[in-house]
Design a protein around this motif. Sequence first.
Motif, PDB file in Angstrom:
ATOM      1  N   HIS A 173       0.870  -1.310  -0.058  1.00  0.00           N
ATOM      2  CA  HIS A 173      -0.149   0.116  -0.082  1.00  0.00           C
ATOM      3  C   HIS A 173       0.895   1.135  -0.164  1.00  0.00           C
ATOM      4  O   HIS A 173       2.123   1.414   0.609  1.00  0.00           O
ATOM      5  CB  HIS A 173      -0.839  -0.029   1.073  1.00  0.00           C
ATOM      6  CG  HIS A 173      -1.930  -1.112   1.344  1.00  0.00           C
ATOM      7  ND1 HIS A 173      -1.704  -2.396   1.821  1.00  0.00           N
ATOM      8  CD2 HIS A 173      -3.216  -1.074   0.616  1.00  0.00           C
ATOM      9  CE1 HIS A 173      -2.721  -3.196   1.622  1.00  0.00           C
ATOM     10  NE2 HIS A 173      -3.808  -2.477   1.071  1.00  0.00           N
ATOM     11  N   TYR A 174       0.299   2.251  -0.548  1.00  0.00           N
ATOM     12  CA  TYR A 174       0.709   3.726  -0.235  1.00  0.00           C
ATOM     13  C   TYR A 174       0.701   4.124   1.186  1.00  0.00           C
ATOM     14  O   TYR A 174      -0.370   3.442   1.868  1.00  0.00           O
ATOM     15  CB  TYR A 174       0.274   4.682  -1.379  1.00  0.00           C
ATOM     16  CG  TYR A 174       0.633   4.383  -2.665  1.00  0.00           C
ATOM     17  CD1 TYR A 174       1.931   4.829  -3.247  1.00  0.00           C
ATOM     18  CD2 TYR A 174      -0.006   3.879  -3.654  1.00  0.00           C
ATOM     19  CE1 TYR A 174       2.172   4.732  -4.636  1.00  0.00           C
ATOM     20  CE2 TYR A 174      -0.046   3.624  -5.140  1.00  0.00           C
ATOM     21  CZ  TYR A 174       1.274   3.877  -5.362  1.00  0.00           C
ATOM     22  OH  TYR A 174       1.510   3.884  -6.680  1.00  0.00           O
ATOM     23  N   PRO A 175       1.435   5.248   1.604  1.00  0.00           N
ATOM     24  CA  PRO A 175       1.122   5.684   2.758  1.00  0.00           C
ATOM     25  C   PRO A 175      -0.432   6.124   3.124  1.00  0.00           C
ATOM     26  O   PRO A 175      -0.804   6.131   4.249  1.00  0.00           O
ATOM     27  CB  PRO A 175       2.085   7.103   3.149  1.00  0.00           C
ATOM     28  CG  PRO A 175       2.947   6.536   1.866  1.00  0.00           C
ATOM     29  CD  PRO A 175       2.481   5.965   0.932  1.00  0.00           C
ATOM     30  N   ASN A 176      -1.042   6.511   1.878  1.00  0.00           N
ATOM     31  CA  ASN A 176      -2.420   6.734   2.213  1.00  0.00           C
ATOM     32  C   ASN A 176      -3.494   5.830   2.347  1.00  0.00           C
ATOM     33  O   ASN A 176      -4.712   5.866   2.294  1.00  0.00           O
ATOM     34  CB  ASN A 176      -2.907   7.859   1.187  1.00  0.00           C
ATOM     35  CG  ASN A 176      -2.880   7.352   0.007  1.00  0.00           C
ATOM     36  OD1 ASN A 176      -2.427   6.031  -0.328  1.00  0.00           O
ATOM     37  ND2 ASN A 176      -3.440   8.000  -1.150  1.00  0.00           N
TER      38      ASN A 176
END
Length: 320
Positions: free
Chosen positions: A229-232
Amino acid sequence: MFSLQFCCKVQLSSYLCTSFINHGCMNLKTNLLFILLLLLSVAAQCVFGNFPFTFFSFPLDVLLALLWIGGMWYAYKEKRSSEAVRLWLSPQCTYWTLGWFLAGCLVVGLFPQLSAQEIAEKSGVFSRLGCYHFTSSWIFVTSLFILLTHLGMITLRRCFLPGRNRWRFVLNHAGLWLALFAGFIGSAEEQTLRIPVFRTSPTNEAFTEQGAKVYLPQKLQLTDFTVEHYPNGAPRHFFAEVTIDGKQAHLEVNHPYAANWMDDYYLTSYDVRSPEPQYCVVQIVREPLKYLMWLGIVMMLCGSCLLFLAGPNRQRRASY
């Protein structure tokens, strides 16, 4: 002396007039032939709908292909002086075949190419002419057939001419013919399937683009699934470990797994509602003639390299 010159001029004028008339007749016959073919393809599209590619599946496609190639070979080798062969080798035929094919490509670019379910909801002239799936219409298939016939005939003509330079021409044109031919004939065998693969049990139940059920000879089961996943929190990358009849396979997005010489497996989606995905969706693309198409592309590349390495014609350089 004067009478001799006069006779020569009369004979030359007669020859030029005869050549002009014959050339005009040939162009007229070519135009009439292609107009007739265009009208027949439009009529077939309106009456029968799209071209039945599935009817020409193996082994009928191979038989028709051999008959097609053999017919062109025989026509040029044994009947090259006939009017029909000269028509297919004429410049007017080149204008028609390229113009018709390019016009078909333009239709594909201008109209959205839809699925069978979406096409069924369309109506009107454009729908009747097959513009929403134009590559499978009688009009486009006819244009591709006449283009391949013309391309095959001019390639055969160059093959029979002496000289080493002919192989540059032959490689380029034969490679183009082979790539288009594989795409055309291979359309009868191409198939795209989607199959949901579960952790709990193996399955072989897949679905076509039209929603029909297809049972595969092998069973698939999901053994592991990883999501990065991305940080968001949005998914950045995901991959799956799947068994195909007990054989382990690693699937990633945009990295197909070659199960055999004609089947490629693509990871398309997964269970986004569970923190630990319980299933993924695998797309199976079957292209039996893809390697034949690649061979045609390699031949074109080789022909282009020979053209580049040869440089300008030696005779032209010698005349400067």
